[in-house]
Design a protein around this motif. Structure first.
Motif, PDB file in Angstrom:
ATOM      1  N   VAL A  50       0.734  -3.186   0.603  1.00  0.00           N
ATOM      2  CA  VAL A  50       0.208  -1.980   1.252  1.00  0.00           C
ATOM      3  C   VAL A  50      -0.101  -0.996   0.124  1.00  0.00           C
ATOM      4  O   VAL A  50       0.682  -0.867  -0.818  1.00  0.00           O
ATOM      5  CB  VAL A  50       1.221  -1.368   2.237  1.00  0.00           C
ATOM      6  N   SER A  51      -1.254  -0.335   0.208  1.00  0.00           N
ATOM      7  CA  SER A  51      -1.662   0.609  -0.831  1.00  0.00           C
ATOM      8  C   SER A  51      -1.907   1.989  -0.234  1.00  0.00           C
ATOM      9  O   SER A  51      -2.543   2.107   0.809  1.00  0.00           O
ATOM     10  CB  SER A  51      -2.953   0.131  -1.510  1.00  0.00           C
ATOM     11  N   PHE A  52      -1.397   2.997  -0.909  1.00  0.00           N
ATOM     12  CA  PHE A  52      -1.656   4.394  -0.564  1.00  0.00           C
ATOM     13  C   PHE A  52      -2.605   4.956  -1.618  1.00  0.00           C
ATOM     14  O   PHE A  52      -2.278   4.924  -2.811  1.00  0.00           O
ATOM     15  CB  PHE A  52      -0.369   5.215  -0.584  1.00  0.00           C
ATOM     16  N   VAL A  53      -3.751   5.453  -1.207  1.00  0.00           N
ATOM     17  CA  VAL A  53      -4.690   6.067  -2.140  1.00  0.00           C
ATOM     18  C   VAL A  53      -4.699   7.577  -1.894  1.00  0.00           C
ATOM     19  O   VAL A  53      -4.537   8.024  -0.768  1.00  0.00           O
ATOM     20  CB  VAL A  53      -6.111   5.474  -2.003  1.00  0.00           C
ATOM     21  N   GLU A  54      -4.896   8.338  -2.973  1.00  0.00           N
ATOM     22  CA  GLU A  54      -4.766   9.790  -2.880  1.00  0.00           C
ATOM     23  C   GLU A  54      -6.080  10.526  -3.135  1.00  0.00           C
ATOM     24  O   GLU A  54      -6.074  11.742  -3.312  1.00  0.00           O
ATOM     25  CB  GLU A  54      -3.689  10.265  -3.868  1.00  0.00           C
ATOM     26  N   ILE A  55      -7.199   9.799  -3.126  1.00  0.00           N
ATOM     27  CA  ILE A  55      -8.493  10.435  -3.350  1.00  0.00           C
ATOM     28  C   ILE A  55      -9.571   9.620  -2.637  1.00  0.00           C
ATOM     29  O   ILE A  55      -9.463   8.397  -2.536  1.00  0.00           O
ATOM     30  CB  ILE A  55      -8.798  10.549  -4.863  1.00  0.00           C
ATOM     31  N   ASP A  56     -10.586  10.304  -2.136  1.00  0.00           N
ATOM     32  CA  ASP A  56     -11.684   9.600  -1.472  1.00  0.00           C
ATOM     33  C   ASP A  56     -12.882   9.530  -2.421  1.00  0.00           C
ATOM     34  O   ASP A  56     -13.931  10.101  -2.163  1.00  0.00           O
ATOM     35  CB  ASP A  56     -12.048  10.263  -0.141  1.00  0.00           C
ATOM     36  N   ARG A  57     -12.667   8.845  -3.530  1.00  0.00           N
ATOM     37  CA  ARG A  57     -13.717   8.680  -4.526  1.00  0.00           C
ATOM     38  C   ARG A  57     -13.886   7.185  -4.838  1.00  0.00           C
ATOM     39  O   ARG A  57     -13.291   6.330  -4.199  1.00  0.00           O
ATOM     40  CB  ARG A  57     -13.372   9.462  -5.804  1.00  0.00           C
ATOM     41  N   CYS A  58     -14.687   6.924  -5.852  1.00  0.00           N
ATOM     42  CA  CYS A  58     -15.108   5.561  -6.167  1.00  0.00           C
ATOM     43  C   CYS A  58     -13.944   4.593  -6.384  1.00  0.00           C
ATOM     44  O   CYS A  58     -14.007   3.439  -5.961  1.00  0.00           O
ATOM     45  CB  CYS A  58     -16.000   5.567  -7.408  1.00  0.00           C
ATOM     46  N   GLU A 134      -2.600   4.174 -22.255  1.00  0.00           N
ATOM     47  CA  GLU A 134      -3.515   5.260 -22.589  1.00  0.00           C
ATOM     48  C   GLU A 134      -4.256   5.781 -21.356  1.00  0.00           C
ATOM     49  O   GLU A 134      -4.725   6.915 -21.331  1.00  0.00           O
ATOM     50  CB  GLU A 134      -4.542   4.793 -23.617  1.00  0.00           C
ATOM     51  N   LEU A 135      -4.355   4.938 -20.348  1.00  0.00           N
ATOM     52  CA  LEU A 135      -5.093   5.293 -19.132  1.00  0.00           C
ATOM     53  C   LEU A 135      -4.208   5.780 -17.998  1.00  0.00           C
ATOM     54  O   LEU A 135      -4.615   6.627 -17.208  1.00  0.00           O
ATOM     55  CB  LEU A 135      -5.879   4.074 -18.615  1.00  0.00           C
ATOM     56  N   PHE A 136      -2.998   5.229 -17.902  1.00  0.00           N
ATOM     57  CA  PHE A 136      -2.196   5.431 -16.695  1.00  0.00           C
ATOM     58  C   PHE A 136      -0.758   5.844 -17.001  1.00  0.00           C
ATOM     59  O   PHE A 136      -0.192   5.492 -18.024  1.00  0.00           O
ATOM     60  CB  PHE A 136      -2.144   4.141 -15.876  1.00  0.00           C
ATOM     61  N   ARG A 137      -0.194   6.568 -16.025  1.00  0.00           N
ATOM     62  CA  ARG A 137       1.250   6.803 -15.988  1.00  0.00           C
ATOM     63  C   ARG A 137       1.794   5.998 -14.825  1.00  0.00           C
ATOM     64  O   ARG A 137       1.262   6.064 -13.710  1.00  0.00           O
ATOM     65  CB  ARG A 137       1.564   8.287 -15.784  1.00  0.00           C
ATOM     66  N   GLU A 138       2.831   5.242 -15.073  1.00  0.00           N
ATOM     67  CA  GLU A 138       3.446   4.398 -14.038  1.00  0.00           C
ATOM     68  C   GLU A 138       4.814   4.962 -13.656  1.00  0.00           C
ATOM     69  O   GLU A 138       5.551   5.437 -14.516  1.00  0.00           O
ATOM     70  CB  GLU A 138       3.651   2.965 -14.554  1.00  0.00           C
ATOM     71  N   GLN A 139       5.128   4.871 -12.373  1.00  0.00           N
ATOM     72  CA  GLN A 139       6.437   5.325 -11.912  1.00  0.00           C
ATOM     73  C   GLN A 139       6.894   4.440 -10.750  1.00  0.00           C
ATOM     74  O   GLN A 139       6.182   4.301  -9.748  1.00  0.00           O
ATOM     75  CB  GLN A 139       6.349   6.781 -11.450  1.00  0.00           C
ATOM     76  N   TRP A 140       8.066   3.846 -10.904  1.00  0.00           N
ATOM     77  CA  TRP A 140       8.637   3.112  -9.779  1.00  0.00           C
ATOM     78  C   TRP A 140       9.102   4.130  -8.743  1.00  0.00           C
ATOM     79  O   TRP A 140       9.752   5.122  -9.094  1.00  0.00           O
ATOM     80  CB  TRP A 140       9.795   2.228 -10.231  1.00  0.00           C
ATOM     81  N   VAL A 141       8.737   3.919  -7.496  1.00  0.00           N
ATOM     82  CA  VAL A 141       9.049   4.869  -6.430  1.00  0.00           C
ATOM     83  C   VAL A 141       9.607   4.127  -5.220  1.00  0.00           C
ATOM     84  O   VAL A 141       9.532   2.902  -5.136  1.00  0.00           O
ATOM     85  CB  VAL A 141       7.795   5.685  -6.019  1.00  0.00           C
ATOM     86  N   THR A 142      10.138   4.881  -4.295  1.00  0.00           N
ATOM     87  CA  THR A 142      10.589   4.347  -3.015  1.00  0.00           C
ATOM     88  C   THR A 142       9.640   4.863  -1.942  1.00  0.00           C
ATOM     89  O   THR A 142       9.329   6.054  -1.896  1.00  0.00           O
ATOM     90  CB  THR A 142      12.024   4.807  -2.694  1.00  0.00           C
ATOM     91  N   VAL A 143       9.157   3.965  -1.100  1.00  0.00           N
ATOM     92  CA  VAL A 143       8.261   4.333  -0.006  1.00  0.00           C
ATOM     93  C   VAL A 143       8.900   3.861   1.300  1.00  0.00           C
ATOM     94  O   VAL A 143       9.179   2.677   1.466  1.00  0.00           O
ATOM     95  CB  VAL A 143       6.867   3.682  -0.167  1.00  0.00           C
ATOM     96  N   GLU A 144       9.155   4.815   2.179  1.00  0.00           N
ATOM     97  CA  GLU A 144       9.697   4.464   3.490  1.00  0.00           C
ATOM     98  C   GLU A 144       8.531   4.104   4.410  1.00  0.00           C
ATOM     99  O   GLU A 144       7.655   4.929   4.646  1.00  0.00           O
ATOM    100  CB  GLU A 144      10.477   5.643   4.073  1.00  0.00           C
ATOM    101  N   LEU A 145       8.528   2.899   4.911  1.00  0.00           N
ATOM    102  CA  LEU A 145       7.488   2.458   5.826  1.00  0.00           C
ATOM    103  C   LEU A 145       8.127   2.066   7.145  1.00  0.00           C
ATOM    104  O   LEU A 145       8.602   0.941   7.305  1.00  0.00           O
ATOM    105  CB  LEU A 145       6.726   1.259   5.235  1.00  0.00           C
TER     106      LEU A 145
END
Length: 202
Positions: A50-58, A134-145
């Motif tokens: 499951v993916s959560f996206v935070e922008i409505d761009r390309c 150089e491109l990304f910051r990664e963070q392990w998170v918890t997502v309640e679904l």
């Protein structure tokens, strides 16, 4: 997993053109799949992600293409936060990673290709070759679904007491009605300020 170049061609065809956002979206998705041990997101592993996206761009189109997550499958979740970021959840593992495109990547693109005038061309070239860190910051998170948010969930369908429209997936509220009896209202009737539309005059 298909190669980066093959996925980029597919993303370009699906989106209608190639741009820096497509490259970021493909790379972000590939990175997430590696971290979450999802080897075949559009095939054998298609029900894991499951993916959560935070922008409505390309980039969002590219993320949907690579991961196989779609709104219609309830596996792509949109949060309108205007951030070039996405969170990917491996349902089987119960792990999630949030990946954010770094703000300084544009400056890195300018430094890497100063002889190219077009910022878009600078970014497209740089985003192909810059390292993940150089491109990304990664963070392990918890997502309640909760169950109502999962693909395949079959919730109760109700009819809004005000507009008469059907409502799926528990997207309603109960409010006191006449004679103290509770009525179920769709979200836009319960809070008309949420509406993105209004009746046209005439």
């Amino acid at each position: 997993m298909e190669s980066f170049e093959d996925l980029l061609k597919q993303a370009e065809a699906a989106h209608g053109h190639m741009c820096a956002g497509q490259i970021l979206g493909v790379r972000m998705s590939l990175l997430a799949c590696r971290r979450l041990e999802v080897n075949d997101p559009r095939g054998a592993d298609r029900k894991k992600l499951v993916s959560f996206v935070e922008i409505d761009r390309c980039a969002t189109d590219a993320i949907g293409l690579v991961t196989g997550c779609r709104l219609g499958k309830r596996a792509l979740k949109f949060r309108d936060w205007g951030k070039m970021a996405a969170t990917f959840v491996n349902l089987a593992m119960g792990r999630a990673i949030r990946i954010v495109a770094l703000e300084n990547s544009r400056e890195l693109a300018r430094q890497r290709f100063p002889h190219i005038e077009s910022k878009g061309q600078q970014q497209m070239l740089a985003y192909r070759e810059l390292a993940d860190e150089e491109l990304f910051r990664e963070q392990w998170v918890t997502v309640e679904l909760p169950p109502r948010e999962l693909p395949g969930y079959k919730g109760e369908r109700v009819t809004c007491a005000e507009c008469g429209e059907g409502v799926n997936f528990d997207r309603f509220v109960e409010q006191p009605g006449l004679n103290g009896l509770a009525v179920r209202l769709c979200l836009s009737c319960a809070d008309p300020g949420l509406r993105y539309w209004r009746p046209a005059d005439g």
